[in-house]
Write a protein that holds these residues in place. Structure first.
Motif, PDB file in Angstrom:
ATOM      1  N   GLU A  21      52.510  72.822 -35.276  1.00 14.57           N
ATOM      2  CA  GLU A  21      52.277  72.787 -33.750  1.00 14.57           C
ATOM      3  C   GLU A  21      51.584  73.989 -33.022  1.00 14.57           C
ATOM      4  OE1 GLU A  21      55.992  71.249 -32.344  1.00 14.57           O
ATOM      5  OE2 GLU A  21      55.991  69.612 -33.996  1.00 14.57           O
ATOM      6  N   ALA A  22      52.304  75.229 -33.129  1.00 15.63           N
ATOM      7  CA  ALA A  22      51.683  76.292 -32.639  1.00 15.63           C
ATOM      8  C   ALA A  22      49.953  76.486 -32.782  1.00 15.63           C
ATOM      9  CB  ALA A  22      52.232  77.547 -33.114  1.00 15.63           C
ATOM     10  N   ILE A  23      49.800  76.231 -33.945  1.00 13.63           N
ATOM     11  CA  ILE A  23      48.330  76.331 -34.475  1.00 13.63           C
ATOM     12  C   ILE A  23      47.453  75.464 -33.864  1.00 13.63           C
ATOM     13  CG2 ILE A  23      46.631  76.247 -36.526  1.00 13.63           C
ATOM     14  CD1 ILE A  23      49.050  77.559 -38.024  1.00 13.63           C
ATOM     15  N   GLU A  24      47.987  74.165 -33.928  1.00 14.59           N
ATOM     16  CA  GLU A  24      47.135  73.061 -33.336  1.00 14.59           C
ATOM     17  C   GLU A  24      47.140  73.049 -31.738  1.00 14.59           C
ATOM     18  OE1 GLU A  24      48.585  69.794 -35.321  1.00 14.59           O
ATOM     19  OE2 GLU A  24      47.729  69.982 -37.093  1.00 14.59           O
ATOM     20  N   GLN A  25      48.109  73.544 -31.130  1.00 15.17           N
ATOM     21  CA  GLN A  25      47.836  73.915 -29.687  1.00 15.17           C
ATOM     22  C   GLN A  25      47.108  75.008 -29.400  1.00 15.17           C
ATOM     23  OE1 GLN A  25      52.069  74.040 -28.340  1.00 15.17           O
ATOM     24  NE2 GLN A  25      52.418  71.742 -28.796  1.00 15.17           N
ATOM     25  N   GLN A  26      47.177  75.891 -30.117  1.00 13.41           N
ATOM     26  CA  GLN A  26      46.383  77.253 -29.781  1.00 13.41           C
ATOM     27  C   GLN A  26      44.886  77.094 -30.049  1.00 13.41           C
ATOM     28  OE1 GLN A  26      47.214  79.999 -27.797  1.00 13.41           O
ATOM     29  NE2 GLN A  26      49.079  78.601 -27.251  1.00 13.41           N
ATOM     30  N   ILE A  27      44.494  76.376 -31.188  1.00 12.25           N
ATOM     31  CA  ILE A  27      43.070  76.496 -31.676  1.00 12.25           C
ATOM     32  C   ILE A  27      42.627  74.939 -31.538  1.00 12.25           C
ATOM     33  CG2 ILE A  27      41.803  76.787 -33.873  1.00 12.25           C
ATOM     34  CD1 ILE A  27      43.915  78.917 -34.774  1.00 12.25           C
ATOM     35  N   HIS A  28      41.539  74.929 -30.832  1.00 11.90           N
ATOM     36  CA  HIS A  28      41.057  73.891 -30.324  1.00 11.90           C
ATOM     37  C   HIS A  28      40.778  72.830 -31.265  1.00 11.90           C
ATOM     38  CE1 HIS A  28      39.225  70.819 -27.591  1.00 11.90           C
ATOM     39  NE2 HIS A  28      38.021  70.939 -28.259  1.00 11.90           N
ATOM     40  N   ASN A  29      40.939  71.674 -31.437  1.00 13.13           N
ATOM     41  CA  ASN A  29      40.562  70.840 -32.357  1.00 13.13           C
ATOM     42  C   ASN A  29      40.806  71.173 -33.811  1.00 13.13           C
ATOM     43  OD1 ASN A  29      39.351  68.189 -32.940  1.00 13.13           O
ATOM     44  ND2 ASN A  29      37.472  68.916 -33.055  1.00 13.13           N
ATOM     45  N   SER A  30      41.927  71.771 -34.014  1.00 13.77           N
ATOM     46  CA  SER A  30      42.264  72.097 -35.224  1.00 13.77           C
ATOM     47  C   SER A  30      43.262  71.146 -35.932  1.00 13.77           C
ATOM     48  CB  SER A  30      42.948  73.705 -35.220  1.00 13.77           C
ATOM     49  OG  SER A  30      44.530  73.452 -34.556  1.00 13.77           O
ATOM     50  N   ALA A  71      48.023  82.870 -32.831  1.00 15.78           N
ATOM     51  CA  ALA A  71      48.910  81.596 -32.436  1.00 15.78           C
ATOM     52  C   ALA A  71      50.304  81.422 -33.041  1.00 15.78           C
ATOM     53  CB  ALA A  71      48.086  80.452 -33.145  1.00 15.78           C
ATOM     54  N   ILE A  72      50.574  81.923 -34.181  1.00 14.34           N
ATOM     55  CA  ILE A  72      51.985  82.150 -34.720  1.00 14.34           C
ATOM     56  C   ILE A  72      52.897  83.410 -34.550  1.00 14.34           C
ATOM     57  CG2 ILE A  72      51.296  80.309 -36.240  1.00 14.34           C
ATOM     58  CD1 ILE A  72      51.358  82.674 -38.495  1.00 14.34           C
ATOM     59  N   ALA A  73      52.285  84.317 -33.683  1.00 15.71           N
ATOM     60  CA  ALA A  73      53.029  85.813 -33.432  1.00 15.71           C
ATOM     61  C   ALA A  73      54.455  85.365 -33.054  1.00 15.71           C
ATOM     62  CB  ALA A  73      52.011  86.389 -32.724  1.00 15.71           C
ATOM     63  N   HIS A  74      54.414  84.526 -32.244  1.00 17.50           N
ATOM     64  CA  HIS A  74      55.981  84.335 -31.508  1.00 17.50           C
ATOM     65  C   HIS A  74      56.879  84.029 -32.675  1.00 17.50           C
ATOM     66  CE1 HIS A  74      54.338  80.242 -31.598  1.00 17.50           C
ATOM     67  NE2 HIS A  74      55.697  79.975 -31.389  1.00 17.50           N
ATOM     68  N   LEU A  75      56.605  83.691 -33.798  1.00 18.72           N
ATOM     69  CA  LEU A  75      57.467  82.964 -34.970  1.00 18.72           C
ATOM     70  C   LEU A  75      57.646  84.016 -35.813  1.00 18.72           C
ATOM     71  CD1 LEU A  75      55.795  79.398 -35.380  1.00 18.72           C
ATOM     72  CD2 LEU A  75      58.135  80.027 -34.314  1.00 18.72           C
ATOM     73  N   MET A  76      56.963  85.393 -35.627  1.00 20.55           N
ATOM     74  CA  MET A  76      56.956  86.364 -36.742  1.00 20.55           C
ATOM     75  C   MET A  76      57.711  87.734 -35.945  1.00 20.55           C
ATOM     76  SD  MET A  76      53.412  86.157 -38.425  1.00 20.55           S
ATOM     77  CE  MET A  76      53.793  87.343 -40.274  1.00 20.55           C
ATOM     78  N   ARG A  77      58.117  87.479 -34.774  1.00 21.08           N
ATOM     79  CA  ARG A  77      58.974  88.770 -33.912  1.00 21.08           C
ATOM     80  C   ARG A  77      60.414  88.505 -33.996  1.00 21.08           C
ATOM     81  NH1 ARG A  77      55.837  87.065 -29.153  1.00 21.08           N
ATOM     82  NH2 ARG A  77      53.986  87.655 -29.612  1.00 21.08           N
ATOM     83  N   GLY A  78      60.926  89.663 -33.696  1.00 18.14           N
ATOM     84  CA  GLY A  78      62.328  89.655 -33.718  1.00 18.14           C
ATOM     85  C   GLY A  78      63.123  90.114 -34.836  1.00 18.14           C
TER      86      GLY A  78
END
Length: 88
Positions: A18-27, A62-69
């Motif tokens: 979902e993160a990728i498809e929302q951030q990268i148009h038409n992916s 697009a997925i950086a927030h899922l790799m932090r913390g």
């Protein structure tokens, strides 16, 4: 598949897609894996004219927030493939 401690609730695979498809148009993203390690394939016309590095940076942003913390749900992307629809 290794064990990877995280406080994340829900499907990490769905969250990545979902993160990728929302951030990268038409992916369209296909995500596999678990235990903090994932393989990702992304197809988008946005990638046309981009270098491999530029494409990968776009996906990682697009997925950086899922790799932090301290206990992120994504520890590593073991495989990342990007292509345009014409190259699929």
């Amino acid at each position: 598949m290794s064990s990877h401690p995280t406080d994340f609730q829900g499907s990490v695979i769905d969250a990545l897609r979902e993160a990728i498809e929302q951030q990268i148009h038409n992916s369209q993203a296909t995500v596999n894996g678990g235990g903090g390690h994932f393989s990702i394939e992304v197809t988008s016309p946005v990638f046309a004219g981009m270098s491999t590095l530029e494409r990968q940076r776009l996906v990682y942003s697009a997925i950086a927030h899922l790799m932090r913390g301290d206990a992120p749900p994504v520890h590593a992307v073991d495989s990342l493939k990007t292509r345009t629809p014409a190259a699929s």
